[in-house]
Design a protein around this motif. Sequence first.
Motif, mmCIF file in Angstrom:
data_model
loop_
_atom_site.group_PDB
_atom_site.id
_atom_site.type_symbol
_atom_site.label_atom_id
_atom_site.label_comp_id
_atom_site.label_asym_id
_atom_site.label_seq_id
_atom_site.Cartn_x
_atom_site.Cartn_y
_atom_site.Cartn_z
ATOM 1 N N ARG A 1 0.823 -1.209 0.000
ATOM 2 C CA ARG A 1 0.000 0.000 0.000
ATOM 3 C C ARG A 1 0.857 1.259 0.000
ATOM 4 O O ARG A 1 0.355 2.350 -0.265
ATOM 5 N N ASP B 1 -12.984 3.096 -4.164
ATOM 6 C CA ASP B 1 -14.045 4.051 -4.492
ATOM 7 C C ASP B 1 -15.116 3.449 -5.391
ATOM 8 O O ASP B 1 -16.297 3.797 -5.284
ATOM 9 N N THR C 1 -6.853 2.992 -4.477
ATOM 10 C CA THR C 1 -7.822 4.042 -4.129
ATOM 11 C C THR C 1 -9.010 4.003 -5.084
ATOM 12 O O THR C 1 -10.173 4.090 -4.664
ATOM 13 N N GLU C 2 -8.721 3.853 -6.380
ATOM 14 C CA GLU C 2 -9.799 3.745 -7.363
ATOM 15 C C GLU C 2 -10.634 2.494 -7.110
ATOM 16 O O GLU C 2 -11.870 2.521 -7.218
ATOM 17 N N GLU D 1 7.046 1.705 -13.486
ATOM 18 C CA GLU D 1 7.273 1.522 -12.052
ATOM 19 C C GLU D 1 8.253 0.390 -11.793
ATOM 20 O O GLU D 1 9.120 0.502 -10.916
ATOM 21 N N LYS E 1 -0.981 2.602 -4.753
ATOM 22 C CA LYS E 1 -1.903 3.445 -3.982
ATOM 23 C C LYS E 1 -2.953 4.063 -4.901
ATOM 24 O O LYS E 1 -4.146 4.114 -4.563
ATOM 25 N N GLU E 2 -2.530 4.502 -6.068
ATOM 26 C CA GLU E 2 -3.458 5.095 -7.032
ATOM 27 C C GLU E 2 -4.503 4.080 -7.486
ATOM 28 O O GLU E 2 -5.709 4.371 -7.540
ATOM 29 N N ILE E 3 -4.058 2.860 -7.799
ATOM 30 C CA ILE E 3 -4.974 1.818 -8.265
ATOM 31 C C ILE E 3 -5.900 1.361 -7.144
ATOM 32 O O ILE E 3 -7.108 1.183 -7.345
ATOM 33 N N PRO F 1 3.503 4.137 -4.620
ATOM 34 C CA PRO F 1 2.653 5.197 -5.180
ATOM 35 C C PRO F 1 1.746 4.737 -6.307
ATOM 36 O O PRO F 1 0.594 5.169 -6.399
ATOM 37 N N MET F 2 2.235 3.865 -7.178
ATOM 38 C CA MET F 2 1.398 3.385 -8.268
ATOM 39 C C MET F 2 0.264 2.509 -7.739
ATOM 40 O O MET F 2 -0.893 2.627 -8.155
ATOM 41 N N LYS G 1 2.219 2.349 -16.962
ATOM 42 C CA LYS G 1 2.586 2.735 -15.596
ATOM 43 C C LYS G 1 3.283 1.586 -14.874
ATOM 44 O O LYS G 1 4.250 1.809 -14.133
#
Length: 347
Positions: A124, A138, A134-135, A334, A130-132, A127-128, A330
Amino acid sequence: MRTSLLLGLTCAAALLGSIASAQDHVMRIASGNPADPLALPASASLTIFEQKVEEYTNGRVDVQIFPDGQLGDQLSGLQQVKSGELQGSELAMGVMSNLFPKITFTDLPYVIPDMAVAQKLYTRRNPMMKEILTEMEDTTGVGIMFFMPQAYRQLTTKGKQVKTVDDLKGVKVRTMQVRPHIEMFNAAGAQATPVPWLEVYSSLQTGVVDGQENPLATIRAMNFQEVQNYITLTRHVHLVGAVTYNVAWFESLEPELQVAIMKAGEEASVGAMALAPVKDVLDAKWLTEQGVEIYTPTAEEIEGFKSVLQPPAFAWFDANVEGGAEVLKKVTEEIDRLQGQFGELVY
């Protein structure tokens, strides 16, 4: 006497309140794996997680693990987490792709170069990711509490030893219900056959399928050596497991409990990372002793597998996952960034 009685009642009430408080937060987690922490890396992680959550929350969160598919298979567990019937489930990330297709990149062939990169990517903190994630939270209401980077999936067969990608022709291979897996084996001329996890052994035993693909630890834990003669170290997909959670349930907890649970998850993840490479060595030796013939393809043969298996899986991901091409870009960038970090170890 009256004072003593009141004091006693007050203490009893406090004790009952403490017990009630401890019972307010129960995290029921479904798992298809054995309870034995040394059986599989995922089992080790769950054992650590259960202990550490209760330690870090001072018993306010009671983690209850239901192993061996007691609450259904991995897909069923995921669906129960989404509906709120369960607070968490343990699964292979390929199963998560049924709910959130973008995460399917974790099951594309020959993407993760080695375990060291996997350990840095599947967290977690990355950064990459975390972006995925979070989506994912949501849009689905389900999150990933922690990852369990494990080992590479290897191919097993019964009547036919597979050494090159051409040898896959006509072989009925059990796969998960993960489209890239199905696409890549079919492209090689095999017959990809999705079979529920709890039915794999009997399917191998009765000839419904000729082979399957899983890490060595899983092959041993499920006694597949009893119904399979050969193992080919294809290293075609790096297996990463995870523990999911119901986002609404998690967000209902006090902030300090949320932090404690995530802290326990990070520690639990280390259990899988530590056990997986050890299991690979020990289980290869044990499986050989049981009479299974293990073949290690040459670099040229691995390149042959990659050249056939990877393109159709990538093409499916690009065509069927919204923003698939951008996700792959991405991920590649990464992984390159993480590889570069290892140079910092030399000084």
